[in-house]
Design a protein around this motif. Structure first.
Motif, mmCIF file in Angstrom:
data_model
loop_
_atom_site.group_PDB
_atom_site.id
_atom_site.type_symbol
_atom_site.label_atom_id
_atom_site.label_comp_id
_atom_site.label_asym_id
_atom_site.label_seq_id
_atom_site.Cartn_x
_atom_site.Cartn_y
_atom_site.Cartn_z
ATOM 1 N N THR A 34 10.654 18.563 -8.876
ATOM 2 C CA THR A 34 10.453 17.544 -7.846
ATOM 3 C C THR A 34 9.269 16.658 -8.201
ATOM 4 O OG1 THR A 34 8.957 18.926 -6.554
ATOM 5 C CG2 THR A 34 11.298 19.114 -6.058
ATOM 6 N N SER A 35 9.214 15.505 -7.551
ATOM 7 C CA SER A 35 8.082 14.605 -7.795
ATOM 8 C C SER A 35 6.796 15.194 -7.234
ATOM 9 C CB SER A 35 8.362 13.234 -7.174
ATOM 10 O OG SER A 35 8.534 13.360 -5.774
ATOM 11 N N THR A 36 6.881 15.931 -6.152
ATOM 12 C CA THR A 36 5.693 16.579 -5.589
ATOM 13 C C THR A 36 5.141 17.598 -6.569
ATOM 14 O OG1 THR A 36 6.698 16.341 -3.411
ATOM 15 C CG2 THR A 36 4.834 17.840 -3.592
ATOM 16 N N GLN A 37 6.016 18.345 -7.192
ATOM 17 C CA GLN A 37 5.584 19.335 -8.174
ATOM 18 C C GLN A 37 4.966 18.641 -9.386
ATOM 19 O OE1 GLN A 37 8.805 21.705 -9.693
ATOM 20 N NE2 GLN A 37 7.450 23.359 -10.328
ATOM 21 N N ALA A 38 5.532 17.521 -9.806
ATOM 22 C CA ALA A 38 4.970 16.780 -10.942
ATOM 23 C C ALA A 38 3.580 16.248 -10.603
ATOM 24 C CB ALA A 38 5.899 15.627 -11.316
ATOM 25 N N GLU A 39 3.400 15.743 -9.375
ATOM 26 C CA GLU A 39 2.081 15.251 -8.968
ATOM 27 C C GLU A 39 1.053 16.379 -8.919
ATOM 28 O OE1 GLU A 39 2.854 13.421 -5.222
ATOM 29 O OE2 GLU A 39 3.908 11.719 -6.110
ATOM 30 N N ARG A 40 1.463 17.549 -8.428
ATOM 31 C CA ARG A 40 0.556 18.693 -8.364
ATOM 32 C C ARG A 40 0.140 19.133 -9.763
ATOM 33 N NH1 ARG A 40 1.384 23.813 -9.292
ATOM 34 N NH2 ARG A 40 3.632 23.598 -9.179
ATOM 35 N N ILE A 41 1.071 19.181 -10.680
ATOM 36 C CA ILE A 41 0.759 19.575 -12.058
ATOM 37 C C ILE A 41 -0.188 18.562 -12.689
ATOM 38 C CG2 ILE A 41 1.773 19.833 -14.359
ATOM 39 C CD1 ILE A 41 4.220 21.095 -12.972
ATOM 40 N N GLU A 42 0.039 17.286 -12.435
ATOM 41 C CA GLU A 42 -0.835 16.238 -12.966
ATOM 42 C C GLU A 42 -2.254 16.386 -12.414
ATOM 43 O OE1 GLU A 42 -1.126 11.438 -12.597
ATOM 44 O OE2 GLU A 42 0.875 12.301 -12.901
ATOM 45 N N ARG A 43 -2.368 16.652 -11.102
ATOM 46 C CA ARG A 43 -3.697 16.853 -10.494
ATOM 47 C C ARG A 43 -4.405 18.064 -11.086
ATOM 48 N NH1 ARG A 43 -1.142 15.940 -5.610
ATOM 49 N NH2 ARG A 43 -1.150 18.175 -5.205
ATOM 50 N N GLU A 44 -3.658 19.149 -11.292
ATOM 51 C CA GLU A 44 -4.253 20.362 -11.861
ATOM 52 C C GLU A 44 -4.745 20.112 -13.283
ATOM 53 O OE1 GLU A 44 -1.207 23.295 -11.475
ATOM 54 O OE2 GLU A 44 -1.682 23.696 -9.371
ATOM 55 N N GLU A 45 -3.990 19.338 -14.064
ATOM 56 C CA GLU A 45 -4.413 19.029 -15.429
ATOM 57 C C GLU A 45 -5.681 18.184 -15.425
ATOM 58 O OE1 GLU A 45 -0.996 17.188 -17.140
ATOM 59 O OE2 GLU A 45 0.007 19.103 -17.560
ATOM 60 N N GLU A 46 -5.752 17.202 -14.507
ATOM 61 C CA GLU A 46 -6.952 16.367 -14.404
ATOM 62 C C GLU A 46 -8.165 17.208 -14.010
ATOM 63 O OE1 GLU A 46 -6.055 13.277 -11.640
ATOM 64 O OE2 GLU A 46 -4.704 12.237 -13.016
ATOM 65 N N GLU A 47 -7.982 18.128 -13.066
ATOM 66 C CA GLU A 47 -9.082 18.991 -12.650
ATOM 67 C C GLU A 47 -9.531 19.896 -13.788
ATOM 68 O OE1 GLU A 47 -7.766 21.054 -9.180
ATOM 69 O OE2 GLU A 47 -7.674 19.226 -7.974
ATOM 70 N N ALA A 48 -8.585 20.399 -14.578
ATOM 71 C CA ALA A 48 -8.934 21.249 -15.715
ATOM 72 C C ALA A 48 -9.725 20.464 -16.760
ATOM 73 C CB ALA A 48 -7.662 21.833 -16.338
ATOM 74 N N GLU A 49 -9.316 19.202 -16.996
ATOM 75 C CA GLU A 49 -10.061 18.363 -17.943
ATOM 76 C C GLU A 49 -11.470 18.090 -17.450
ATOM 77 O OE1 GLU A 49 -7.807 14.819 -18.601
ATOM 78 O OE2 GLU A 49 -6.115 15.888 -19.483
ATOM 79 N N LYS A 50 -11.607 17.818 -16.148
ATOM 80 C CA LYS A 50 -12.938 17.572 -15.581
ATOM 81 C C LYS A 50 -13.812 18.812 -15.687
ATOM 82 C CE LYS A 50 -11.543 14.064 -12.236
ATOM 83 N NZ LYS A 50 -11.390 13.751 -10.810
ATOM 84 N N GLU A 51 -13.225 19.968 -15.419
ATOM 85 C CA GLU A 51 -13.977 21.224 -15.488
ATOM 86 C C GLU A 51 -14.408 21.508 -16.929
ATOM 87 O OE1 GLU A 51 -15.979 24.361 -14.091
ATOM 88 O OE2 GLU A 51 -14.894 22.944 -12.835
ATOM 89 N N LYS A 52 -13.537 21.219 -17.881
ATOM 90 C CA LYS A 52 -13.868 21.429 -19.290
ATOM 91 C C LYS A 52 -15.000 20.492 -19.714
ATOM 92 C CE LYS A 52 -11.777 21.400 -23.867
ATOM 93 N NZ LYS A 52 -10.588 21.094 -24.652
ATOM 94 N N ALA A 53 -14.935 19.223 -19.296
ATOM 95 C CA ALA A 53 -15.989 18.265 -19.626
ATOM 96 C C ALA A 53 -17.310 18.680 -18.979
ATOM 97 C CB ALA A 53 -15.588 16.865 -19.163
ATOM 98 N N ARG A 54 -17.249 19.178 -17.749
ATOM 99 C CA ARG A 54 -18.461 19.627 -17.058
ATOM 100 C C ARG A 54 -19.089 20.819 -17.794
ATOM 101 N NH1 ARG A 54 -16.405 20.996 -12.020
ATOM 102 N NH2 ARG A 54 -16.083 18.785 -11.671
ATOM 103 N N ALA A 55 -18.262 21.757 -18.257
ATOM 104 C CA ALA A 55 -18.766 22.919 -18.985
ATOM 105 C C ALA A 55 -19.385 22.499 -20.320
ATOM 106 C CB ALA A 55 -17.636 23.920 -19.219
ATOM 107 N N GLU A 56 -18.749 21.531 -20.995
ATOM 108 C CA GLU A 56 -19.301 21.040 -22.263
ATOM 109 C C GLU A 56 -20.647 20.365 -22.057
ATOM 110 O OE1 GLU A 56 -16.342 18.473 -23.924
ATOM 111 O OE2 GLU A 56 -15.058 20.135 -24.553
ATOM 112 N N ARG A 57 -20.762 19.547 -20.994
ATOM 113 C CA ARG A 57 -22.052 18.898 -20.703
ATOM 114 C C ARG A 57 -23.130 19.920 -20.388
ATOM 115 N NH1 ARG A 57 -18.903 15.367 -17.506
ATOM 116 N NH2 ARG A 57 -19.666 16.439 -15.643
ATOM 117 N N LYS A 58 -22.756 20.953 -19.646
ATOM 118 C CA LYS A 58 -23.714 21.987 -19.283
ATOM 119 C C LYS A 58 -24.189 22.738 -20.525
ATOM 120 C CE LYS A 58 -23.633 24.412 -15.085
ATOM 121 N NZ LYS A 58 -23.001 25.351 -14.170
ATOM 122 N N ALA A 59 -23.267 23.096 -21.420
ATOM 123 C CA ALA A 59 -23.627 23.814 -22.641
ATOM 124 C C ALA A 59 -24.492 22.938 -23.546
ATOM 125 C CB ALA A 59 -22.368 24.254 -23.381
#
Length: 179
Positions: free
Chosen positions: A77-102
């Motif tokens: 579904t399109s709702t499921q696609a939007e949720r997956i896209e949001r989760e990927e964006e959040e994972a990228e942000k979290e990874k960038a935040r961890a890299e900046r912290k390190a």
């Protein structure tokens, strides 16, 4: 418990209620016809205008069909696609935040490698850890290592850590501020 027993425990009938029912041949109660009869229908309404505008035409483009491979698709579904896209964006942000912290942590150590407070704490931590580990190993070999001894030395390390924290904090604020 039978139905009769359960009914006997319930509320009693008023004197008017039994007169509305008459006993049938199979111990069933059937309502009397004269008191509960439906009203007569005077005429039947027929609509023969032939209007079928409210019916859905299955050949019209607003009816969609599903591919036969629908159940095998990862995203259905399109709702499921939007949720997956949001989760990927959040994972990228979290990874960038961890890299900046390190990076900030490693650059903080690199910038303060000539600060005597940092060097002294690192040497002191290494020496205390090695001394306690070797001492515990020797006590274990002698069979004298107990939980009481471990607790005593843990308390001593905690007290020393608290004192070292405040002394290091004073030195960092007054004598050797970090870069």
């Amino acid at each position: 418990m039978s139905y009769a027993d359960a009914a006997a425990q319930g509320p009693k009938q008023s004197p008017a209620e039994p007169s509305l029912l008459m006993k049938s041949h199979a111990d069933c109660f059937i309502p009397r016809r004269e008191s509960t009869r439906a009203p007569n229908i005077s005429k039947v309404y027929k609509d023969e205008s032939g209007s079928t505008a409210s019916l859905v035409d299955v050949d019209s483009p607003h009816v969609t069909t599903v591919d036969s491979s629908f159940l095998e698709q990862d995203v259905k579904t399109s709702t499921q696609a939007e949720r997956i896209e949001r989760e990927e964006e959040e994972a990228e942000k979290e990874k960038a935040r961890a890299e900046r912290k390190a990076k900030a942590k490693s650059s903080g150590i690199r910038n303060n490698k000539s600060n005597p407070v940092y060097i002294g704490n690192a040497v002191l931590l290494g020496a205390i850890g090695a001394g306690l580990g070797f001492g515990a190993y020797r006590k274990h070999l002698d069979g004298k290592l107990s939980w009481q001894l471990v607790g005593l030395w843990s308390g001593a390390v905690g007290a020393f850590g608290a004192i070292d924290y405040f002394v290091s904090k004073w030195f960092l604020q007054n004598k050797y501020p970090p870069k």
